[in-house]
Structures are given as structure tokens and as C-alpha cells.
Design an enzyme around this catalytic site. Structure first.
Site, PDB file in Angstrom:
ATOM      1  N   ASP A  49       0.839  -1.195   0.000  1.00 37.94           N
ATOM      2  CA  ASP A  49       0.000   0.000   0.000  1.00 37.94           C
ATOM      3  C   ASP A  49       0.879   1.251   0.000  1.00 37.94           C
ATOM      4  O   ASP A  49       1.556   1.537   0.988  1.00 37.94           O
ATOM      5  CB  ASP A  49      -0.899  -0.020   1.241  1.00 37.94           C
ATOM      6  CG  ASP A  49      -2.073   0.929   1.150  1.00 37.94           C
ATOM      7  OD1 ASP A  49      -2.078   1.787   0.253  1.00 37.94           O
ATOM      8  OD2 ASP A  49      -2.985   0.818   1.984  1.00 37.94           O
ATOM      9  N   ASP A  50       0.888   1.981  -1.110  1.00 35.43           N
ATOM     10  CA  ASP A  50       1.643   3.237  -1.247  1.00 35.43           C
ATOM     11  C   ASP A  50       3.152   3.026  -1.374  1.00 35.43           C
ATOM     12  O   ASP A  50       3.932   3.932  -1.048  1.00 35.43           O
ATOM     13  CB  ASP A  50       1.374   4.186  -0.073  1.00 35.43           C
ATOM     14  CG  ASP A  50      -0.045   4.718  -0.055  1.00 35.43           C
ATOM     15  OD1 ASP A  50      -0.818   4.411  -0.974  1.00 35.43           O
ATOM     16  OD2 ASP A  50      -0.386   5.454   0.898  1.00 35.43           O
ATOM     17  N   CYS A  87      -5.610   3.957  -4.247  1.00 37.93           N
ATOM     18  CA  CYS A  87      -5.803   2.553  -3.892  1.00 37.93           C
ATOM     19  C   CYS A  87      -7.122   1.942  -4.332  1.00 37.93           C
ATOM     20  O   CYS A  87      -7.148   0.881  -4.967  1.00 37.93           O
ATOM     21  CB  CYS A  87      -5.615   2.365  -2.393  1.00 37.93           C
ATOM     22  SG  CYS A  87      -6.628   3.466  -1.381  1.00 37.93           S
ATOM     23  N   ARG A  91      -7.612  -1.284  -6.783  1.00 40.59           N
ATOM     24  CA  ARG A  91      -8.098  -2.566  -6.279  1.00 40.59           C
ATOM     25  C   ARG A  91      -9.339  -3.034  -7.037  1.00 40.59           C
ATOM     26  O   ARG A  91      -9.536  -4.235  -7.251  1.00 40.59           O
ATOM     27  CB  ARG A  91      -8.357  -2.450  -4.774  1.00 40.59           C
ATOM     28  CG  ARG A  91      -7.066  -2.336  -3.993  1.00 40.59           C
ATOM     29  CD  ARG A  91      -7.258  -1.757  -2.589  1.00 40.59           C
ATOM     30  NE  ARG A  91      -5.970  -1.372  -2.038  1.00 40.59           N
ATOM     31  CZ  ARG A  91      -5.180  -2.180  -1.330  1.00 40.59           C
ATOM     32  NH1 ARG A  91      -5.566  -3.402  -1.055  1.00 40.59           N
ATOM     33  NH2 ARG A  91      -4.008  -1.755  -0.888  1.00 40.59           N
ATOM     34  N   LYS A 149      -6.332  -5.230   3.872  1.00 35.63           N
ATOM     35  CA  LYS A 149      -7.146  -4.082   3.465  1.00 35.63           C
ATOM     36  C   LYS A 149      -8.087  -4.430   2.316  1.00 35.63           C
ATOM     37  O   LYS A 149      -7.690  -5.089   1.355  1.00 35.63           O
ATOM     38  CB  LYS A 149      -6.216  -2.940   3.062  1.00 35.63           C
ATOM     39  CG  LYS A 149      -6.893  -1.730   2.442  1.00 35.63           C
ATOM     40  CD  LYS A 149      -5.871  -0.649   2.176  1.00 35.63           C
ATOM     41  CE  LYS A 149      -6.458   0.515   1.394  1.00 35.63           C
ATOM     42  NZ  LYS A 149      -5.509   1.630   1.242  1.00 35.63           N
ATOM     43  N   HIS A 151     -11.225  -1.799   1.331  1.00 33.21           N
ATOM     44  CA  HIS A 151     -11.484  -0.427   0.855  1.00 33.21           C
ATOM     45  C   HIS A 151     -12.311  -0.384  -0.424  1.00 33.21           C
ATOM     46  O   HIS A 151     -12.158   0.510  -1.259  1.00 33.21           O
ATOM     47  CB  HIS A 151     -10.162   0.331   0.654  1.00 33.21           C
ATOM     48  CG  HIS A 151     -10.332   1.819   0.811  1.00 33.21           C
ATOM     49  ND1 HIS A 151      -9.341   2.719   0.423  1.00 33.21           N
ATOM     50  CD2 HIS A 151     -11.353   2.578   1.301  1.00 33.21           C
ATOM     51  CE1 HIS A 151      -9.758   3.949   0.672  1.00 33.21           C
ATOM     52  NE2 HIS A 151     -10.976   3.892   1.202  1.00 33.21           N
ATOM     53  N   HIS A 246       1.523   2.491   4.018  1.00 35.95           N
ATOM     54  CA  HIS A 246       0.581   3.616   4.104  1.00 35.95           C
ATOM     55  C   HIS A 246       0.715   4.300   5.472  1.00 35.95           C
ATOM     56  O   HIS A 246       0.923   3.641   6.481  1.00 35.95           O
ATOM     57  CB  HIS A 246      -0.841   3.069   3.941  1.00 35.95           C
ATOM     58  CG  HIS A 246      -1.904   4.099   3.709  1.00 35.95           C
ATOM     59  ND1 HIS A 246      -2.268   5.039   4.656  1.00 35.95           N
ATOM     60  CD2 HIS A 246      -2.714   4.330   2.642  1.00 35.95           C
ATOM     61  CE1 HIS A 246      -3.242   5.793   4.181  1.00 35.95           C
ATOM     62  NE2 HIS A 246      -3.541   5.396   2.963  1.00 35.95           N
ATOM     63  N   ASP A 351      -0.209  -0.661  -4.950  1.00 38.95           N
ATOM     64  CA  ASP A 351      -1.514  -0.230  -5.450  1.00 38.95           C
ATOM     65  C   ASP A 351      -1.489   1.140  -6.111  1.00 38.95           C
ATOM     66  O   ASP A 351      -2.452   1.521  -6.779  1.00 38.95           O
ATOM     67  CB  ASP A 351      -2.571  -0.286  -4.341  1.00 38.95           C
ATOM     68  CG  ASP A 351      -2.266   0.633  -3.164  1.00 38.95           C
ATOM     69  OD1 ASP A 351      -1.160   1.228  -3.120  1.00 38.95           O
ATOM     70  OD2 ASP A 351      -3.120   0.749  -2.271  1.00 38.95           O
ATOM     71  N   ASN A 352      -0.440   1.905  -5.929  1.00 36.96           N
ATOM     72  CA  ASN A 352      -0.299   3.218  -6.567  1.00 36.96           C
ATOM     73  C   ASN A 352       1.105   3.720  -6.272  1.00 36.96           C
ATOM     74  O   ASN A 352       1.909   3.014  -5.653  1.00 36.96           O
ATOM     75  CB  ASN A 352      -1.349   4.219  -6.076  1.00 36.96           C
ATOM     76  CG  ASN A 352      -1.567   4.225  -4.580  1.00 36.96           C
ATOM     77  OD1 ASN A 352      -2.659   3.870  -4.113  1.00 36.96           O
ATOM     78  ND2 ASN A 352      -0.571   4.594  -3.798  1.00 36.96           N
ATOM     79  N   LYS A 405       1.585   9.547  -5.736  1.00 38.31           N
ATOM     80  CA  LYS A 405       0.203   9.096  -5.587  1.00 38.31           C
ATOM     81  C   LYS A 405      -0.812  10.230  -5.792  1.00 38.31           C
ATOM     82  O   LYS A 405      -0.614  11.341  -5.328  1.00 38.31           O
ATOM     83  CB  LYS A 405       0.008   8.511  -4.189  1.00 38.31           C
ATOM     84  CG  LYS A 405      -1.412   8.082  -3.854  1.00 38.31           C
ATOM     85  CD  LYS A 405      -1.507   7.576  -2.428  1.00 38.31           C
ATOM     86  CE  LYS A 405      -2.925   7.213  -2.034  1.00 38.31           C
ATOM     87  NZ  LYS A 405      -3.016   6.718  -0.634  1.00 38.31           N
TER      88      LYS A 405
END
Length: 575
Positions: A49-50, A87, A91, A149, A151, A246, A351-352, A405
Site C-alpha cells: 500500500d503506497d 488505492c 483494487r 485491506k 477499501h 501507508h 496499489d499506486n 500518488k
């Protein structure tokens, strides 16, 4: 009659039509003639994540990531793999193989504009017009499991429990404290809200010794062992959906201490060292040199107090990334120990792009964070601290690409990606072939020998996939994933981009762009530093036509009244 699947717009390729046999609630496997083997492989999908493009060692970073680097050296490094700017859209595309504007995440649920609310594709959760890879894999006999996660909808009815996953430990929202059961955003300085966690549909409390990357790994290992020890073990699809790195940036002290003395010379030197290593690794072609933006202060202009804080922020971030790698290593070792690693396809991605935006901007965080957390330098990184690392370190993580991001420049939408499986022909290699997150679901389905239902599933209309399977490429049957006519578009927060061949069209607001279309030829300007829109008018018009068709085909709605705080303002150096 079988209908042809619609490929991503302007992708002129022959379209393969699968014969599908359905019961009321399942999809029977259709095994291809050249299926990988009679025993279908397990699939382990790992999402950070990130994480920035160059954070891990095998992509140029100085952070110790030996487990991911081992996967990269034995597998295939995809250096031209693209995701969405944030994100939730990524996803949604990852799990469905189609565009986020069709899957319900045309915008982040938290940022949906007045003219987008209630519109199809802007539900703010994974809508019923898509079917997930987990659902189709479960229908075909896979055991499906996830930890971490989601989301993509916070209720059970919208959660992974209802979208094909059988064994689930989930944080349904976008972020949380990594040591404590605390949400990552605040609405009232006097209230610290409890973060929601569920296991198999039941709300649960976290143990006292919780650390996110460790606990999510423990749960996935538990589910894998349960499947392995059952009377009838099945091939599994395991989704390791981590929340690291993140914000809030937090890691065990032992990992943070390892980076003391590493970042004292600041952003520019760290970035230059990464560029040097990327060149040595020969994972990118450098026809031009990356440039450093002028949007934020340079290292030499900072006071000694701010430098000290900035150094500690990056130390914590690096420790967090190494801790993530450590626990991914535990997961890989477990597969090896139970004899499943050689029959497991491992896919890793972020994810990004790296997160350079201010968490203080969200809701009431500006007051909530200082009222409830100790962000003194000596306490940074612990469970009762709450920090991000700001735009300049995010630029370092995005090296050599531009911004981070939330933006449609490559710093926001290009992810490190690895695919490792000894039975693939393309292994122990590096590829710059263009691919995207929408290609993952088509790949998983073909690996499992099953077809996508096209435009209808269990009596409801769904969007066909827009991605394409990577399998022919992974098996060395073709040199590229997509042909030269392939075009891919992005839109989020009114920021836009479209890639077609070597050309990229970009629109970002000031000061990040010019509030108008920019045009780049990536073959000689891969870092988007030289806007040539004014001297290539015919190409600009051609690209805008492609963009207009992307908008039409995907139902893109521009929020003309957008008042973007998150990712639109950055006051990092005032906190």
C-alpha cells in the site's frame, strides 16, 4: 451463444471466445489445451500500500528487501506495469479486470463530487456490474482467502465475504494504525475511533501485540494451513493485502534503528543514488535524465530542525518497508515448508505511487493528530505517533518518475511488479513491456483454465474485462502483452492521462501541470519533462480523440466543482 469479450478500447487483437458452462451459482473450469499442468497452481497475490516504484532493492532502492529481491531475481520484473493513481480504483481494477469507472470506483468514495453522487460507476464501492476473480476462482474449485485491506465497500454485503472470498480477515476501510485498533482519520479531537476489523463476517478485536504486516501474514498462513490439512485440499487463491507502508508510518524499533545515518544527506543525494543503481541494474533505458521538481523546498534550504525531522521520517518509512519484506518472506517460507511454493504463482505489486500527500488535510486530522499522538522525533514510528513522510521523500520513492500518488504522471501510476513461477518461460528476466493492473484478473482466470462470463453472470449484467491475459507473454509465446494499437486511459480527481504507443497525454491542475493538455513522447522523454503539445498539434488532436472515446466507453464524469483538499494541497513543511 458465446459473445466475444470486449478488449480495452482501440486494442485491435483477435478476440478469443471461451465456451462457458454454468450452473445457477458456479462456473465450471474450461481447461485450455496447453494448460500449465493437470494440477492447477496456487496463486498468491501480494499488494503493498503506497510503495514507491524504486523503494525495493531490485528496483533501485537502498532499503533492505531481500525476500522481494529474491522473488525478483528468480521471477520476472515488470518495469512498465501501471495502476490507478490511488488505492480503491486500483483494487477495483485488480479484482475485476475492467476500468474503475465501470466497477464503481470512478472516484474515491471519500471524494465523490456532487455531480457524481448516485451515478453509475461512482457508487464508491465495488458494484454489482462486475464479477471478481475471487468469485470465479471459487466457483471453479479454488479455495479463496484474503487478509488485510479491502477499501471497496465497508459492510459485509459489500465486503470480500460477499465478493468471492471464503476465508477472510479484513480491514474494510482504507487505513488504520499499524500497532493499535485505531482509525487513521479523526472527526473530533476528543475522540479516537476504533478501527473496524472482521474475520469471516464477525467483528473482532485485535490482540495487544498486533503489528499489521505481521498479523495479516499470520492470518493468511493460518488459512493456507487449514486448507492444506483439510481432507480435500484445494488449489488456493490467497490475497495478501497489506496496509504498509501507508501512513501513519510505524514500524518496530529494531527495523527503524537499522536506518540511522542513512538519510542525513537528504533527498537529492538519495534520489541520485537510486538513479545510479537503476542504471547499474539495467532495468530502465535512460535516453534523458530525470529532473527534480521545483514544487517543494530542496534539502539545502531546510533548517537543521526540519532536516532532523525529515531524516527520521524516512528512517521510519524504510524500516516499515523492510518489516513488510520480512513478513512477506515468512509467507514465502511457509509455502516452501509445506511443499507448495513450486506450485504457487506469486504476484507482487503496489496499489499506486508513493504517498506524498498530507494526512493532516483529511477530515479533522489537523487538530486530531496533535491532540492524540506524540510526534516528537524520538517517538516517531511508534504506535502512539502519526506521521507521513511528505512530498520530497515521496519523489525519492517514485524515482525516476514524476510526482506521486494521486497524479496521472508515472510517479503516481507506475508500480513495481514481480511475477514468479518456475514453470513460466519468462523468468529471471526484466521486461519493459507495457502491462497494467487490469491484466491480472484475465491472467488468473487463464492460469486456472476458466473463462470470464463476458456480459452476464448469475442473471445480472456485468462489464466485460478490458485487460488481457499475461499468460502468453509469461510462457514466451509473444513478446508483448499489448500491441501498438492499445490505448489506456486514467482519470481521478479531474486529473487525466491517456497512453497510446509511445505517446502520453496528461492533464494536471496548476501548479502540478498547466491546467491544459500536455503531450509527451515517452520513447525519448520517459520522465515526462518536455511538453511538446504546442509543436505536435496533429498528434495532440489524435490523442484527444482517443481520450474522448475513453470517456465515452467508461462513463467518466468530470466533477467541475471539485474542491480537492487531499492530494490538492500540501502543507508538509508547516507541521
Amino acid at each position: 451463444m458465446c459473445k466475444p469479450m470486449k478488449s480495452l478500447f482501440f486494442n485491435i487483437k483477435s478476440i478469443v471466445c471461451f465456451t462457458l458452462i454454468y450452473s445457477l451459482s458456479s462456473v465450471s473450469p474450461t481447461i485450455a489445451e496447453d494448460n500449465l499442468e493437470s494440477k492447477r497452481p496456487n496463486i498468491l497475490l501480494i499488494v503493498a500500500d503506497d510503495l514507491g516504484w524504486s523503494d525495493i532493492g531490485s528496483f533501485g532502492g537502498e532499503i533492505a528487501t531481500p525476500n522481494l529481491d529474491k522473488l525478483a531475481s528468480s521471477g520476472l520484473r515488470l518495469t512498465n506495469f501501471h495502476v490507478a493513481p490511488t488505492c480503491s480504483p486500483t483494487r477495483s481494477m485488480l479484482l475485476t479486470g475492467t476500468d474503475s469507472h465501470l466497477a464503481g470506483l470512478g472516484n474515491m468514495q471519500e471524494e465523490t463530487g456532487p455531480n457524481q453522487k448516485g451515478k453509475q460507476g461512482y457508487e464508491g464501492y465495488l458494484n454489482n456490474r462486475v464479477v471478481t476473480a475471487a468469485t470465479l476462482l471459487k466457483d471453479s474449485g479454488y479455495r479463496t482467502m484474503m487478509s488485510g485491506k479491502w477499501h471497496l465497500g465497508s459492510t459485509i454485503e459489500l465486503g470480500p465475504e460477499s465478493r468471492g472470498f471464503q476465508d477472510v480477515f479484513v480491514l474494510p476501510v482504507g487505513a488504520a494504525n499499524h500497532f493499535q485498533q485505531i482509525r487513521a482519520v479523526g472527526t473530533d479531537p476528543n475522540i479516537v475511533d476504533k478501527a473496524p476489523y472482521r474475520e469471516n463476517g464477525i467483528s473482532v478485536d485485535l490482540p495487544e501485540n498486533f503489528y499489521s504486516s505481521e498479523f495479516f501474514t499470520n492470518k493468511l498462513i493460518e488459512y493456507i494451513e487449514i486448507n492444506k490439512n483439510s481432507k480435500e485440499p484445494k488449489p488456493f487463491f490467497a490475497f495478501a493485502s497489506y496496509t504498509a507502508p501507508h501512513w501513519p508510518l510505524q514500524a518496530p524499533d529494531k527495523f527503524i534503528k537499522k536506518y540511522e545515518g542513512i538519510y542525513e544527506k537528504g533527498y537529492e543525494e538519495t534520489r541520485n543514488n537510486r538513479i545510479k543503481k537503476i542504471k547499474e541494474l539495467e532495468i530502465l533505458n535512460f535516453p534523458t535524465e530525470p529532473i527534480t521538481s521545483e514544487l517543494w523546498p530542496r534539502w539545502e534550504s531546510l533548517s537543521e530542525e526540519i532536516k532532523t525531522k525529515e531524516v527520521k521520517r524516512m528512517q521510519v518509512y524504510a524500516g516499515m518497508v523492510e518489516a513488510l519484506d520480512h513478513h512477506i518472506g515468512r509467507l514465502i517460507k511457509k509455502l516452501s515448508d509445506i511443499g507448495e511454493l513450486s506450485n504457487t504463482i506469486v504476484i507482487f505489486m503496489s496499489d499506486n505511487g508513493a504517498e506524498g500527500n498530507d494526512p493532516q488535510i483529511i477530515l479533522n486530522n489537523e487538530e486530531w493528530i496533535p491532540a492524540n499522538f506524540d510526534n516528537s522525533i524520538q517517538n516517531m514510528g511508534r504506535g502512539n505517533s502519526f506521521i507521513g513522510y511528505g512530498p520530497r521523500w515521496a519523489e525519492v520513492s517514485s524515482t525516476p518518475f514524476r510526482i506521486f500518488k494521486g497524479f496521472t504522471t508515472d510517479g503516481g501510476i507506475r508500480s513495481p511488479a514481480i511475477i514468479s513461477y518456475p514453470k513460466f518461460d519468462h523468468q529471471s528476466k526484466i521486461s519493459n513491456a507495457f502491462s497494467s493492473v487490469m491484466d491480472i484478473t484475465p491472467t488468473l482466470l487463464e492460469i486456472a483454465g476458466i473463462g470470464h462470463p463476458g456480459e452476464s453472470y448469475n442473471g445480472r449484467t456485468i462489464s466485460p474485462m478490458k485487460g488481457e491475459s499475461l499468460l502468453p507473454f509469461l510462457k514466451a509465446k509473444q513478446q508483448d502483452v499489448h500491441n501498438n494499437n492499445y490505448a489506456m486511459g486514467w482519470e481521478l480527481f479531474n486529473r487525466k492521462a491517456l497512453k497510446h504507443g509511445d505517446w502520453k497525454l496528461v492533464w494536471n491542475e496548476k501548479p502540478y501541470g498547466k491546467d491544459g493538455w500536455e503531450l509527451y513522447n515517452l520513447s525519448n522523454d520517459p520522465f515526462e519533462s518536455n511538453d511538446i503539445s504546442e509543436i505536435h498539434d496533429a498528434k495532440l488532436k489524435e490523442m484527444i480523440k482517443y481520450w474522448d472515446q475513453y470517456v465515452h466507453e467508461n462513463g467518466v464524469i468530470i466533477d467541475k466543482d471539485l474542491n480537492l483538499e487531499y492530494s490538492g494541497s500540501n502543507f508538509h513543511y508547516t507541521y
